[in-house]
Scaffold this active site. Structure first.
Site, short mmCIF file in Angstrom:
data_model
loop_
_atom_site.label_atom_id
_atom_site.label_comp_id
_atom_site.label_asym_id
_atom_site.label_seq_id
_atom_site.Cartn_x
_atom_site.Cartn_y
_atom_site.Cartn_z
N GLN A 70 -46.36 9.08 37.47
CA GLN A 70 -47.54 8.59 36.76
C GLN A 70 -47.78 9.41 35.50
OE1 GLN A 70 -47.46 8.12 39.97
NE2 GLN A 70 -48.09 5.98 40.08
N ARG A 71 -48.38 8.78 34.55
CA ARG A 71 -48.61 9.46 33.28
C ARG A 71 -49.35 10.79 33.50
NH1 ARG A 71 -48.85 7.89 27.96
NH2 ARG A 71 -48.63 5.70 28.44
#
Lengths: 177, 1161
Positions: A70-71
């Protein structure tokens, strides 16, 4: 402490290999890891933390570090770089929109001094889906030529044909080391 | 690696480390310690059981479980990776038991079960390392809060708890570390209303742990802090932590700042370079401060060298220098895809020559200072510091510019390997060279200089008194060569290969230390396997493999010949031995060197002899005794080797060899100290070996040889006497070939025998005479002389038991070898028999105890030989006499003597034709296993002999001596045998036994026999009931009482003896009170009440009380008087100068003795 101690330590150390598995979210990192381990892949959920798995491969102990993509998690990746022998970069071949971002993220990683000397494997996942980007195109997109990594065309294909996967997996790993 | 099987653990399971006996027999010379080679199944199951059962285990067992778990794991401490298959499961099981939440606010913080699980995890961490274990701990983010609050509670707990729960907290800290590795912003855990963030909470909780006394918890705490600071949201705290740490170190003063230092090391390693770089200057200043203050502590120095390394690594960017030496192309895929060899070599050329120069060209002055510090640490006294510094030098050089690296290498070669430098400097230098080589930082152009240094290091020794340092240097030299074998191509090493190979072979064969021999062997293997090009490499490799070189003697005597079969290695072996081993500082090594020369001389006589002539002969002219010792040993063994293959030595040299002992005689005489001993030892060995060579020798030289032998045989040190005896055996044998010499020698020895100044001289002379060859006639004078010696006729020589033992042995040997004519023999036979009988009864004692045992031991053997050789002429009585004596010895106190006796009896029983043997079957059964007689419990098995006629007296004699001895176990078994016999004996048998025993107190050797008897009597008397019912009938009892009265009435009797007498007669108070024996006993005991010794008074009062209590009419008043009186002290003075006890004694006397007589009257 003497030469014999050094030799004994070396022997133990030579058998341990640390592999870091990274990539954007939903690239299939955990699935790839589970596949390596021969575990069930039907219930894979997004990884919000990280997994460490150990698998034996031709007398080597492979320690697979699978970290969420995930970012928000990406800034923590660098906490895992220490003593990494190999980096497996998993690409979602169907995700055309983020292919550029994927290349950029990999580019950032390759700037990292602590990953210096580690072997890179770019793993073009989901090649069995018809809309997938071809391996050669991914290679072009990533501009990997200057990094002297393994040729892309022999990379494993993660698809329905698992037997094929395992064999090529073997080959790919062999190339890593 | 060899397989070593571990025995399955027994019920208690405490003997895992013993090898199976079979294995040991097969190749025990290879075994030094015992390392397991795989995880034993039973151990695996047990560990699994413990880890699964912690949940259900009874709480009382916790400590036991913990101990057992530790014990099991420690077996694998040397190779912990063997445990790997178990670890995931075990860690999972244990961590799932830990209950972090339940006990909020509970005083014990964690319940017992969780604490146990954490302890077990700690053991695992200790054995396998935290890096491995950490991976398997659960790392979900929801664990974070409970662990932090649990650790906080530990911190808040009472100080006592704080220090003792180190193990649990360490485990929790590592656990928290792995949880903190989650890619997750910790700030999201913080509620808005909380004052401090989670991260801060952790830091606050951990910091105090760094100031506890040095322990493992420092590493865990420092690791956790570093992990937190390395996080994106923790980096802003870096400055704070470092400032804090520095302030602590400054205020610590003289106290050692381990915790802070470890924290700094962890920060330098784990926090990203960019983040920590701004603080490096501060850190380095505090490091140099610490260096000044606390450099006396080796551990601090080790950490400082680590710090210097890590500071430099933070300063230098981690580029892989292009100039680095690479051995060909080591990338598989390139080799596969580019089959074109020319392209590869082109690539190589690019890499090594033309590639862009990288690496830090002008590093900061700080890095230079660090390098300087590390260079200094390479010479440190402490090994660990040198290792750490060498690693630092290696890693830093890797990141430097080519020229700077070259500078480091040349400084190293210039400074560290001077001949005046100590071993520490050489060792550090070698380690650094090794580190540089296998990192590719030692370029081939440095090899020539480095090689000459390493060659010297392979044989390095720094002599210190009678010892030498340097095994670590030789080991490190092997390390360097080992890394070369891994790093360089054959072309690079080609010119050094031959010398390297011979050097390593010599080191593997002839080094003093096993570890160095093994290291050299492993290095040779690496060299042959990776570089190749060594002639006969594979064959040699199998010869001097890791296990073969572990036995030093085997290396010197067998392996070196096997290696020399490859002729090109022979010169190197000989050179090495001559240069380093002939004059080695260790005496044992010089002896070994002799062995090697003997084997080599047998195989290559010409080559070996040429070298010996050239190099060893001149050594004999040196006045330095150890050198001469080595040279003599080498020479002697070489000569024996040469003569075994009939190698002809020039006659003028033979002459020189023969007169050598005479030539060295002045030196022997002038050196009376240790040096002289060494020289005599060497010379006696020399003449012994020379006499096997069949050199022509005349009387004069023979006498000079005999002089050496005599002086060794008559020495007071046992080691020298042994060497002398060995030599005597061989040298005296030469008398066969030298006519007319024997009488002179014998007369000479007789003179020594007659008038020795020391005991050893007589012993030595006996031992030389023992070896006389058959052809030399013996006069009866000599026999007579021996007889007088053995019968102890001279008062001054009474204590010379050792010499007598030698004489017995010698006489026996002479009689066995000499062919007397029958008339002569008949005359002396009887005499010798009697003399041996006297020797069998030799109980001489001195400060060392029963030294007569040597004589008795030899006499038993001599008698046995005589009986077996003279079956026809020996009489029945004589056989019984001998057998009784030996049987007595077999029941006595000294185990070794019993063993010899049993062996003798067994030998005698073999010859069935001997007259006068009774109960042969029983004897055979009892003495079937002489080895067992060394154990005391064998005494008990002898009890059947007590009822068999000719032997009963002797066995009783022996058993009473054992039972009355002071060694408890011996006494216990002997008493048991006696008691059992008396319990089942008939009246007459018991009386007979008493009669025999009473002779003890009447014999002239009284105290030796009577004291044991008195000790035994107190338990024996109650077992002969009819004696107590009719005591007046027995004269034996009267004799005993009379004897005791005599002893007790002696004013100078020792309290011990007095008490023995009291105890011995006290059972008689149980006899019929009207009997005269009872009265006699009573009189003696009552008189003891006024004995001057308090202990005796107490004992007699006690005895009296006991006896009075058991009487039919109990006199309470008397008993009260006995028990109330202070028999112990001098007592208060009453009227008339009498003490309290004197008055009491008088009164008791009045009432018991005088009153009794009146009543009778």
């Amino acid at each position: 402490m003497g030469l014999l101690t050094v030799i004994r330590k070396m022997r133990a150390k030579e058998r341990e290999i640390r592999i870091l598995i990274l990539g954007l979210d939903n690239a299939g990192k955990t699935t790839v890891t589970k596949k390596f381990l021969g575990e069930d892949t039907s219930k894979v959920e997004p990884t919000f933390g990280f997994n460490i798995e150990t698998v034996e491969f031709q007398n080597f102990n492979l320690n697979l570090w699978d970290v969420g993509g995930q970012r928000s998690l990406r800034s923590y990746w660098k906490n895992y770089f220490e003593q990494t022998e190999a980096l497996v970069w998993v690409v979602d071949s169907t995700d055309r929109e983020r292919l550029q971002m994927c290349a950029e993220e990999l580019g950032k990683l390759l700037q990292e001094e602590r990953l210096l000397g580690a072997t890179l494997l770019v793993f073009a996942n989901k090649q069995d889906i018809r809309s997938a980007v071809k391996c050669e195109d991914i290679a072009k997109n990533f501009e990997l030529g200057r990094y002297q990594v393994a040729p892309l065309e022999n990379l494993p294909v993660l698809g329905n044909n698992w037997r094929k996967f395992t064999r090529s997996d073997d080959m790919a790993l062999r190339r890593c080391f | 690696m060899r397989e070593l099987l571990l025995i399955e653990p027994g019920p208690n399971g405490f003997e895992e480390k013993i090898e199976s006996p079979q294995q040991m027999d097969e190749d025990e010379d290879g075994v030094i310690g015992c390392l397991p080679s795989h995880l034993q199944t039973s151990h695996r199951i047990e560990i699994q059981n413990i880890s699964t059962n912690v949940r259900f285990e009874d709480e009382k067992n916790f400590e036991k479980v913990q101990e057992r778990f530790k014990k099991l794991l420690e077996i694998y401490a040397e190779q912990p990776s063997l445990l790997d298959p178990l670890i995931p499961e075990t860690v999972f099981n244990l961590s799932s038991v830990v209950n972090l939440t339940a006990n909020d606010g509970h005083p014990k913080i964690l319940d017992e079960r969780s604490a146990l699980a954490l302890m077990l995890l700690f053991t695992l961490i200790k054995i396998r390392g935290y890096k491995t274990i950490m991976k398997f701990l659960p790392r979900e983010i929801h664990h974070l809060k409970p662990i932090v609050s649990c650790l906080e509670q530990y911190g808040n707990a009472s100080p006592a708890l704080q220090s003792c729960r180190i193990c649990e907290r360490t485990t929790l800290l590592y656990w928290l570390t792995i949880v903190c590795m989650n890619p997750f912003d910790l700030r999201r855990l913080d509620a808005n209303d909380q004052e401090t963030s989670t991260l801060k909470r952790i830091l606050i909780m951990v910091k105090p742990l760094l100031s506890v006394t040095h322990s493992t918890i420092h590493f865990a705490a420092a690791r956790l802090i570093a992990e937190c600071i390395a996080r994106a949201e923790g980096q802003h705290l870096c400055k704070e932590v470092i400032d804090d740490c520095i302030a602590k170190i400054c205020t610590n003063g003289q106290k050692e700042s381990f915790g802070e230092l470890i924290l700094i090391l962890n920060l330098l390693k784990h926090v990203p370079r960019q983040v920590i770089a701004p603080f490096v200057n501060e850190i380095s200043s505090i490091v140099s401060l610490l260096f000044e203050k606390q450099k006396s502590n080796p551990l601090i120095r080790k950490y400082l060298s680590k710090a210097a390394r890590r500071i430099s690594l933070v300063m230098l960017s981690p580029t892989l220098c292009q100039w680095r030496y690479q051995r060909g192309r080591r990338k598989l895929e390139e080799n596969i895809t580019n089959n074109d060899m020319s392209r590869i070599s082109e690539l190589e050329a690019n890499m090594t020559q033309e590639g862009p120069e990288q690496g830090e060209a002008a590093p900061d002055s700080l890095v230079q200072r660090c390098i300087g510090l590390l260079m200094q640490f390479l010479n440190d006294n402490d090994t660990a510091v040198r290792w750490s510094a060498a690693k630092g030098i290696g890693r830093i050089t890797e990141r430097l510019h080519r020229e700077l690296a070259a500078q480091i290498v040349s400084t190293l070669l210039k400074n560290n390997f001077l001949s005046t430098n100590g071993y520490a400097s050489w060792h550090g230098g070698c380690l650094a060279l090794a580190e540089l080589s296998w990192r590719g930082a030692l370029l081939p152009e440095h090899l020539t200089a480095a090689f000459s240094v390493i060659q010297n290091a392979l044989t390095f020794e720094e002599k210190v008194g009678r010892f030498a340092w340097g095994s670590c240097v030789r080991d490190a030299a092997c390390f360097v060569l080992w890394s070369w074998a891994r790093a360089y191509r054959r072309e690079d090493l080609q010119q050094y290969l031959e010398k390297t190979a011979t050097g390593l072979i010599c080191c593997a064969l002839f080094d003093r230390e096993i570890s160095v021999r093994r290291a050299a062997s492993a290095t040779f293997q690496e060299l042959v396997g990776r570089v190749g090009g060594i002639s006969h490499g594979i064959e040699l490799l199998t010869l001097v493999d890791y296990f073969a070189v572990s036995n030093r003697r085997k290396c010197f005597s067998l392996l070196c010949v096997a290696v020399s079969e490859f002729y090109e290695y022979l010169p190197a072996l000989l050179d090495h031995l001559i240069e380093f081993k002939v004059c080695h500082w260790d005496e044992k090594m010089r002896v070994m060197c002799g062995l090697a020369f003997e084997s080599l001389a047998t195989r290559y006589p010409r080559e070996t002899w040429a070298r010996i002539l050239r190099t060893v002969f001149p050594l004999l002219k040196k006045a330095h005794v150890p050198v001469m010792h080595g040279a003599l040993f080498t020479l002697a063994h070489t000569l024996r080797g040469l003569s075994s293959v009939n190698f002809q030595i020039e006659s003028h040299i033979v002459k020189e060899l023969i007169i050598l002992p005479r030539a060295l005689q002045p030196q022997v005489n002038s050196n009376k100290n240790l040096q002289g001993e060494l020289l005599r030892l060497a010379l006696s060995h020399y003449v012994a070996l020379l006499s096997e060579c069949n050199f022509p020798i005349d009387a004069e030289e023979f006498n000079s040889w005999m002089y050496i032998v005599e002086s060794c045989c008559c020495d007071e040190k046992e080691a020298i006497r042994l060497a002398g005896n060995e030599a005597a055996e061989k040298v005296v044998g030469l008398l066969r070939n030298i006519p007319n010499c024997a009488p002179i020698v014998i007369n000479n020895l007789i003179r020594v025998l007659k008038e020795p100044s020391r005991e050893w001289q007589r012993g030595g002379a006996c031992q030389i005479l023992e070896n006389l060859p058959i052809s030399v006639p013996i006069h009866s004078d000599l026999i007579d002389l021996f007889c007088t010696i053995i019968t102890r006729s001279v008062k001054a020589e009474e204590k010379w038991a050792f010499a007598r033992a030698c004489a017995v042995k010698s006489l026996s040997q002479i009689c066995k070898r000499q062919r007397f004519n029958s008339e002569e023999w008949a005359m002396i036979k009887k005499k010798i028999f009697n003399v041996f009988m006297v020797a069998l009864d030799d109980y001489t004692e001195d400060a060392r105890g029963d030294i007569g045992r040597f004589v008795r031991c030899e006499a038993m053997k001599a008698m046995t030989t005589m009986l077996c050789d003279e079956k026809e002429t020996i009489t029945k009585d004589e056989v019984t006499q001998v057998l009784c004596q030996i049987i007595q010895q077999s029941a006595e106190k000294i185990g070794r003597l019993r063993e010899t006796a049993a062996t003798c009896i067994k030998t005698i029983l073999v010859s069935t034709t001997l007259p006068g043997l009774n109960n042969v079957d029983l004897l055979r059964e009892l003495y079937a296993c002489p080895d067992l007689f060394i154990y005391d419990k064998q005494l008990y098995s002898l009890r059947p002999l007590l009822s068999i006629k000719p032997y009963s007296a002797s066995i009783l004699h022996g058993l009473v001596l054992s039972a009355g001895g002071i060694s408890e176990v011996t006494a216990q078994f002997a008493l048991q045998a006696l008691h059992e016999y008396l319990d089942s004996a008939t009246e007459s048998e018991a009386e007979e036994a008493m009669a025999i025993l009473v002779k003890f107190i009447q014999s002239p050797a009284s105290p030796r026999l009577s004291l044991p008897l008195l000790r035994v009597l107190s338990t024996i008397l109650p077992r002969i009931p009819h004696l107590l019912t009719h005591p007046d009938r027995s004269t034996e009892i009267l004799n005993i009482l009379t004897y005791c009265r005599k002893v007790l009435s002696n004013p100078r009797v020792s309290p011990v003896n007095a008490r023995l007498c009291l105890n011995a007669i006290s059972p008689l108070l149980l006899s019929e009170p009207r009997s005269s024996t009872w009265k006699f006993t009573m009189t003696i005991i009552v008189s003891c009440l006024s004995c001057p010794y308090p202990a005796v008074r107490c004992a007699s009062a006690e005895t009296l009380t006991e006896a009075l209590c058991t009487m039919e009419i109990v006199d309470d008043e008397l008993i009260g008087l006995l028990s109330d009186t202070q028999w112990q002290g001098s007592g208060t003075m009453a009227k008339g100068g009498e003490t309290e006890w004197q008055r009491a004694a008088l009164e008791i006397h009045q009432r018991l003795i005088v009153g009794d007589t009146r009543a009778d009257g």
